[in-house]
Design an enzyme around this catalytic site. Structure first.
Site, PDB file in Angstrom:
ATOM      1  N   ASP A 128      -7.942  -4.153  -2.336  1.00 24.06           N
ATOM      2  CA  ASP A 128      -8.833  -5.045  -3.079  1.00 24.06           C
ATOM      3  C   ASP A 128      -9.572  -6.020  -2.166  1.00 24.06           C
ATOM      4  O   ASP A 128     -10.427  -6.770  -2.620  1.00 24.06           O
ATOM      5  CB  ASP A 128      -8.090  -5.788  -4.202  1.00 24.06           C
ATOM      6  N   SER A 157       0.016  -6.385  -1.982  1.00 26.32           N
ATOM      7  CA  SER A 157      -1.277  -6.573  -1.339  1.00 26.32           C
ATOM      8  C   SER A 157      -1.176  -6.624   0.179  1.00 26.32           C
ATOM      9  O   SER A 157      -0.818  -5.645   0.812  1.00 26.32           O
ATOM     10  CB  SER A 157      -1.938  -7.835  -1.913  1.00 26.32           C
TER      11      SER A 157
END
EC number: 5.4.2.10
Length: 445
Positions: free
Chosen positions: A245, A102
């Site tokens: 995300d 991430s």
């Protein structure tokens, strides 16, 4: 209480080359996951990744493990995490696997799974995978080994999905947008989505080289985006993190627009259009200003534990469709099954286009309380600083001083040996002073 050994709040994550992010561990993880997930007819797994150089090594290891368990791998190449969730659903795959850490630096990586319906795996399934890993690897018969192939149109499929979440009757043709893809997985998706919807797009952070993901770009560092928005006199900027995300935005004046504000804009627009179902879910870290602004609109608000999986659980528990973390995870269950930065950004752009309002003006109905968040590193295995009497005493003093006009939150990171100290109140100077007092107490332990 979960007794998972490897899976954290967001899959398995660590530094590449150190356990558990090693080729041998990931190969066995692929095998164990294959054994547990091989319950339906398709026997195929979608594998996506971000742009880290270690992604090549780890996807090969996963492929070998899955093949040994008799499952076939379908590779997407670099692809946002929510795209893998979407493709898992549309391909009716057993599961989706994302190789990403991430927002972390390039030298970290991780593995996270999506279930057949595009949501994160339940704890029980993760525990079953861990139990399988305690066994010796056994290979299926040669005729039953898994294969590997590529989904050549994966990017195009997801671009079309994203565009479909923006109303046909609207256009972005009047907007100049700077988009920052963090040199990550959205680099070949987000600019194309925005251009095809009519926007004048200036792209930065779109030249991944394997080691520059999240490096002074993206949702966790918007300074380059802020500077470019001002230099280009753009209407706004949109930043994603390495796996796409999260989304953070910047208005035309260079002001950072956080996840709380993004959720406020989307919830208010949903209320105006008459399709908001229930309320909105934030977290313990969500700004008090969000709660007050939603209350003024008559929109219920609930707080979940920190972590997008807990936001989703609370949304499902209440039957609500909107949830977000201030860090930029925005979950819109009427459109996606997980945090999806591009889709969330498009809903803000929808509100701008439909109301002919700037991002700055859309944010004006919500006043953010001054909030300080300090990360304090501690030595893993040296005890819990939060249980120390001196830390408890200072925290109690600060809480008493703030009363009902502020909040204090201390929590451990789910992925690193960090204590996160958050103080929120009406006076910025007081909030800063209180945060430093608590931080000093934690450091002194």
């Amino acid at each position: 209480m979960s007794n998972r050994k490897y899976f954290g709040t967001d899959g398995i994550r660590g530094r590449v080359g150190d356990a558990p992010i090693t080729p041998d561990f990931v190969l066995k993880l692929g095998w164990a996951a294959g054994k547990v997930l091989a319950r339906h007819g398709s026997r195929k797994i979608i594998i996506g990744k971000d742009t880290r150089i270690s992604g090549y090594m780890l996807e090969s290891a996963l492929e070998a493990g899955l093949a040994a368990a008799g499952l076939s791998a379908l590779f997407t190449g670099p692809m946002p995490t929510p795209a893998v969730a979407y493709l898992t659903r549309t391909f009716r795959a057993e599961a989706g696997i994302v190789i990403s850490a991430s927002h972390n630096p390039f030298y970290d990586n991780g593995i996270k799974f999506f279930s057949i319906d595009g949501t994160k795996l339940p704890d029980a399934v993760e525990e079953a995978i861990e139990a399988e890993m305690e066994k010796e690897i056994s290979c299926v018969d040669s005729a039953e080994l898994g294969k590997a192939s590529r989904i050549v149109d994966a990017a195009g499929r997801y671009i079309e999905f994203c565009k479909a979440t923006f109303p046909n009757e609207l256009s972005l043709s009047e907007l100049k947008i700077v988009v920052d893809c963090a040199n990550g997985a959205t680099y070949h998706i987000a600019p194309n989505v925005l251009r095809e919807l009519g926007a004048n797009v200036i792209a930065i952070g779109c030249e991944p080289n394997g080691v520059n993901i999240n490096a002074e770009v993206g949702a966790t560092d918007v300074r380059a985006l802020q500077a470019r928005v001002l230099a280009e006199k753009a209407d706004l900027g949109i930043a994603f993190d390495g796996d796409g995300d999260r989304v953070i935005m910047v208005d035309h004046e260079g002001n950072k627009v956080y996840g709380d504000q993004i959720m406020y804009i989307i919830a208010r627009e949903g209320l105006r259009q008459g399709h908001l179902r229930g309320g909105a879910v934030g977290t313990l870290m969500s700004n008090m200003g969000l709660e007050l602004a939603l209350k003024q609109l008559g929109i219920p608000f609930a707080r979940a534990k920190v972590g997008d999986r807990y936001v989703l659980e609370k949304m499902q528990e209440k039957g609500w469709r909107i949830g977000a973390e201030n860090s930029g995870h925005v979950i819109l269950l009427d459109k996606t099954t997980t945090g999806a930065g591009i889709v969330a950004g498009l809903q803000v752009l929808t509100a701008m286009a439909r109301n002919h309002m700037s991002l700055h003006d859309l944010c004006s109905g919500m006043k953010m309380f001054p909030q300080i968040l300090v990360n304090v590193r501690y030595t893993a295995g040296s005890g819990d600083p939060l249980e120390h009497e001196s830390v408890k005493a200072v925290t109690a003093e600060v809480e008493a001083a703030l009363g009902n006009r502020g909040r204090v939150l201390l929590r451990k990171s789910g992925t690193e040996p960090l204590i996160r100290v958050m103080v929120e109140g009406e006076d910025a100077a007081q909030v800063t002073e209180f945060a430093h007092r608590i931080t000093d107490a934690v450091k002194a332990v």
